[in-house]
Write a protein that holds these residues in place. Structure first.
Motif, PDB file in Angstrom:
ATOM      1  N   SER A 387      42.177 -46.786  17.078  1.00 58.03           N
ATOM      2  CA  SER A 387      42.536 -47.243  15.639  1.00 58.03           C
ATOM      3  C   SER A 387      42.181 -48.575  15.386  1.00 58.03           C
ATOM      4  N   GLY A 388      42.392 -49.486  16.876  1.00 56.32           N
ATOM      5  CA  GLY A 388      42.137 -50.671  16.841  1.00 56.32           C
ATOM      6  C   GLY A 388      43.386 -51.372  16.297  1.00 56.32           C
ATOM      7  N   PHE A 389      44.451 -51.292  16.917  1.00 48.91           N
ATOM      8  CA  PHE A 389      45.620 -52.005  16.573  1.00 48.91           C
ATOM      9  C   PHE A 389      46.452 -52.440  17.754  1.00 48.91           C
ATOM     10  N   THR A 390      47.201 -53.385  17.626  1.00 46.81           N
ATOM     11  CA  THR A 390      47.922 -53.872  18.850  1.00 46.81           C
ATOM     12  C   THR A 390      49.373 -53.301  18.428  1.00 46.81           C
ATOM     13  N   TYR A 391      50.335 -53.293  19.161  1.00 51.92           N
ATOM     14  CA  TYR A 391      51.374 -52.589  19.166  1.00 51.92           C
ATOM     15  C   TYR A 391      52.669 -53.344  20.245  1.00 51.92           C
ATOM     16  N   ARG A 392      53.867 -52.915  19.791  1.00 48.32           N
ATOM     17  CA  ARG A 392      55.091 -53.561  20.606  1.00 48.32           C
ATOM     18  C   ARG A 392      56.039 -52.492  20.686  1.00 48.32           C
ATOM     19  N   ILE A 393      56.502 -52.080  21.859  1.00 46.18           N
ATOM     20  CA  ILE A 393      57.487 -51.082  22.073  1.00 46.18           C
ATOM     21  C   ILE A 393      58.877 -51.697  22.451  1.00 46.18           C
ATOM     22  N   SER A 394      59.786 -51.390  21.487  1.00 47.66           N
ATOM     23  CA  SER A 394      61.205 -52.080  21.828  1.00 47.66           C
ATOM     24  C   SER A 394      62.171 -50.877  21.796  1.00 47.66           C
ATOM     25  N   GLY A 395      62.620 -50.254  22.793  1.00 43.94           N
ATOM     26  CA  GLY A 395      63.399 -49.202  22.645  1.00 43.94           C
ATOM     27  C   GLY A 395      62.845 -47.870  22.097  1.00 43.94           C
ATOM     28  N   SER A 396      63.348 -47.688  20.817  1.00 44.92           N
ATOM     29  CA  SER A 396      62.852 -46.416  20.160  1.00 44.92           C
ATOM     30  C   SER A 396      62.151 -46.747  18.973  1.00 44.92           C
ATOM     31  N   VAL A 397      61.875 -48.147  18.942  1.00 45.57           N
ATOM     32  CA  VAL A 397      61.023 -48.593  17.807  1.00 45.57           C
ATOM     33  C   VAL A 397      59.691 -49.242  18.313  1.00 45.57           C
ATOM     34  N   VAL A 398      58.628 -48.577  17.508  1.00 47.22           N
ATOM     35  CA  VAL A 398      57.431 -49.093  17.893  1.00 47.22           C
ATOM     36  C   VAL A 398      56.773 -49.819  16.667  1.00 47.22           C
ATOM     37  N   THR A 399      56.554 -51.228  16.752  1.00 46.78           N
ATOM     38  CA  THR A 399      55.986 -52.127  15.828  1.00 46.78           C
ATOM     39  C   THR A 399      54.538 -52.073  16.079  1.00 46.78           C
ATOM     40  N   ILE A 400      53.729 -51.740  15.020  1.00 41.39           N
ATOM     41  CA  ILE A 400      52.197 -51.843  14.856  1.00 41.39           C
ATOM     42  C   ILE A 400      52.339 -53.322  14.229  1.00 41.39           C
ATOM     43  N   GLU A 401      51.516 -54.301  15.092  1.00 44.84           N
ATOM     44  CA  GLU A 401      51.648 -55.596  14.618  1.00 44.84           C
ATOM     45  C   GLU A 401      50.348 -56.162  14.020  1.00 44.84           C
ATOM     46  N   LYS A 402      49.008 -55.597  14.410  1.00 47.65           N
ATOM     47  CA  LYS A 402      47.867 -56.117  13.508  1.00 47.65           C
ATOM     48  C   LYS A 402      46.563 -55.342  13.774  1.00 47.65           C
ATOM     49  N   LYS A 403      45.789 -55.299  12.940  1.00 48.52           N
ATOM     50  CA  LYS A 403      44.542 -54.640  13.204  1.00 48.52           C
ATOM     51  C   LYS A 403      43.587 -55.612  13.807  1.00 48.52           C
ATOM     52  N   ILE A 404      43.031 -54.961  14.890  1.00 48.26           N
ATOM     53  CA  ILE A 404      41.802 -55.842  15.607  1.00 48.26           C
ATOM     54  C   ILE A 404      40.684 -55.917  14.819  1.00 48.26           C
ATOM     55  N   LYS A 405      40.080 -57.175  14.642  1.00 47.16           N
ATOM     56  CA  LYS A 405      38.817 -57.291  14.040  1.00 47.16           C
ATOM     57  C   LYS A 405      37.687 -56.928  14.943  1.00 47.16           C
ATOM     58  N   PRO A 406      36.687 -56.018  14.304  1.00 49.57           N
ATOM     59  CA  PRO A 406      35.609 -55.853  15.357  1.00 49.57           C
ATOM     60  C   PRO A 406      35.021 -57.131  15.534  1.00 49.57           C
ATOM     61  N   LEU A 407      34.165 -57.341  16.767  1.00 49.71           N
ATOM     62  CA  LEU A 407      33.303 -58.283  17.088  1.00 49.71           C
ATOM     63  C   LEU A 407      32.249 -58.304  16.132  1.00 49.71           C
ATOM     64  N   SER A 408      31.873 -59.398  15.457  1.00 46.54           N
ATOM     65  CA  SER A 408      30.802 -59.525  14.732  1.00 46.54           C
ATOM     66  C   SER A 408      29.407 -59.624  15.368  1.00 46.54           C
ATOM     67  N   ARG A 409      28.458 -58.771  15.056  1.00 47.77           N
ATOM     68  CA  ARG A 409      27.105 -59.081  15.843  1.00 47.77           C
ATOM     69  C   ARG A 409      26.121 -59.870  15.300  1.00 47.77           C
TER      70      ARG A 409
END
Length: 410
Positions: A387-409
């Motif tokens: 899906s192209g996102f970054t995340y952070r796991i803290s205990g039983s909570v998973v935070t979706i932090e941001k969408k990774i932008k694809p590299l421009s060609r």
């Protein structure tokens, strides 16, 4: 048939469940007909009550102002018709009383028909709360058995009067003798992060998904096999044409003789889904006393979706029905499914909570599969890459932090 009905007024008949069941679904039809032949003086009262029941039954699903107004107009037309025939009954007051019943329904969201309908809904004695993080089974005797394994196995042996939970054998005969019976049903409660596999008394196999509850008897009746589901389960029903198997979810009934299908009926979800793999099933909305109307028959590779808010059922063809039961094999398969929907399922399997930014594109469609035997970290790596996102796991909570932008060609 009970003689007490002869003393009933029309209003009292309208409150009698057995009478309504006969009018709407011909239940015990032969007994009622014999009763009327023996007591012809009772026919007029039955006729009046029948007219009111059909009038209410046809309109009680739509309880807005327009429906109420239409109801009053129907009553008035009926009253005028009766007056023209010079029949000196007090039907008008009775019909007015029936309309007031409908008014109570529309205002209170409880009301007359709700009170009748709720008898068809099973009320579980045990919750999915955090006080039972490992899941448990509540026998009909009232005894509670912990289910500590991640995947529990339960088998009901009606011949030996035993319930086998993993490696433990519970003698039902001794329990009924030693303890006061609290309910006729056994309950299996599976919290998030767990699952269970059951073999019922008739040989039907049930896979119970995370965050689900199932109520079932130790032995089925001679006429019907009924179970109550809250959550998601996959059924492989032993065929018995004399005893239909019915899965009751409160809003929807799924009726089968013998087949393989999946039902997802989580209370928090807006839609109840029934997917058929083999055989045939009849899906219908639960009505008065659990009697069904608007029945739809599914054939293999079809899905019935009941939208709770719209109170409608739609049937669609599915090309990947195996995706809906992949969880029974330890996989989560998805094809062109929204990221939010996939994450919602992962929440249940791993007993976690996802947090996403308000403007995150959760409707993005993704395809793939997840190995549910893997750790949460492994699953998130796969989802993050897809899906192209970054995340952070803290205990039983998973935070979706941001969408990774694809590299421009260039």
């Amino acid at each position: 048939m009970e003689q007490r009905f002869l003393e009933y007024s029309t209003e009292q008949l309208l409150e009698e469940k057995d009478f309504i069941a006969w009018i709407l679904n011909n239940k015990n039809d032969r007994e009622w007909k014999v009763f009327l032949e023996q007591h012809p003086e009772f026919r007029n009262k039955v006729k009046e009550a029948r007219e009111i029941i059909h009038l209410l039954a046809d309109t009680h699903d739509e309880l807005g102002e327009d429906a109420l107004l239409s109801m009053w107009r129907d009553i008035d037309r009926h009253h005028q018709s009766r007056k023209k025939k010079s029949q000196k009954r007090e039907l008008w007051s009775r019909l007015s009383w029936a309309a007031s019943v409908l008014l109570v329904v529309s205002i209170g969201l409880g009301g007359y028909f709700y009170l009748i309908k709720k008898d068809a809904v099973y009320h579980f004695s045990s919750s999915l709360g955090s006080e039972n993080p490992n899941g448990h089974m509540v026998l009909s005797s009232g005894e509670e058995i912990p289910l500590e394994q991640k995947h529990s196995a339960i088998r009901v042996n009606d011949t030996e009067k035993q319930v086998i939970v993993n490696d433990s054998i519970i003698n039902l005969v001794e329990l009924k003798r030693d303890q006061k019976k609290k309910t006729e049903m056994n309950e299996v409660v599976i919290p998030y992060g767990k699952s269970s596999e059951l073999l019922l008394a008739d040989g039907t196999k049930v896979w119970l998904n995370a965050g689900s509850r199932l109520a079932f008897p130790s032995s089925f009746s001679k006429d019907v096999r009924e179970v109550y589901l809250e959550g998601e389960a996959c059924f492989k029903v032993t065929r018995n044409e004399q005893r239909p198997f019915i899965v009751k979810t409160g809003d929807l009934d799924v009726r089968v003789l013998g087949t393989h299908f999946n039902v997802s009926a989580y209370p928090a979800d807006k839609t109840i889904e029934t997917v058929l793999l083999e055989g045939s099933v009849a899906v219908s909305q639960t009505k008065l006393l659990g009697l069904a109307k608007k029945e739809m028959v599914l054939t293999p590779d079809q899905k019935a979706s009941f939208k709770k808010e719209q109170n409608t059922i739609t049937v669609t063809s599915e090309t990947n029905v195996d995706n809906y039961i992949s969880w029974t094999y330890g996989w989560l398969k998805y094809s062109r499914e929204s990221l939010s929907s996939v994450l919602h399922k992962v929440e249940r399997y791993y007993n976690v909570k996802f947090q996403m930014p308000d403007n995150y594109p959760g409707d993005d469609k993704i395809s793939g599969k997840l190995d549910l035997e893997k750790s949460l970290e492994d699953v998130m790596i796969v989802l993050g890459d897809a899906s192209g996102f970054t995340y952070r796991i803290s205990g039983s909570v998973v935070t979706i932090e941001k969408k990774i932008k694809p590299l421009s060609r260039k």
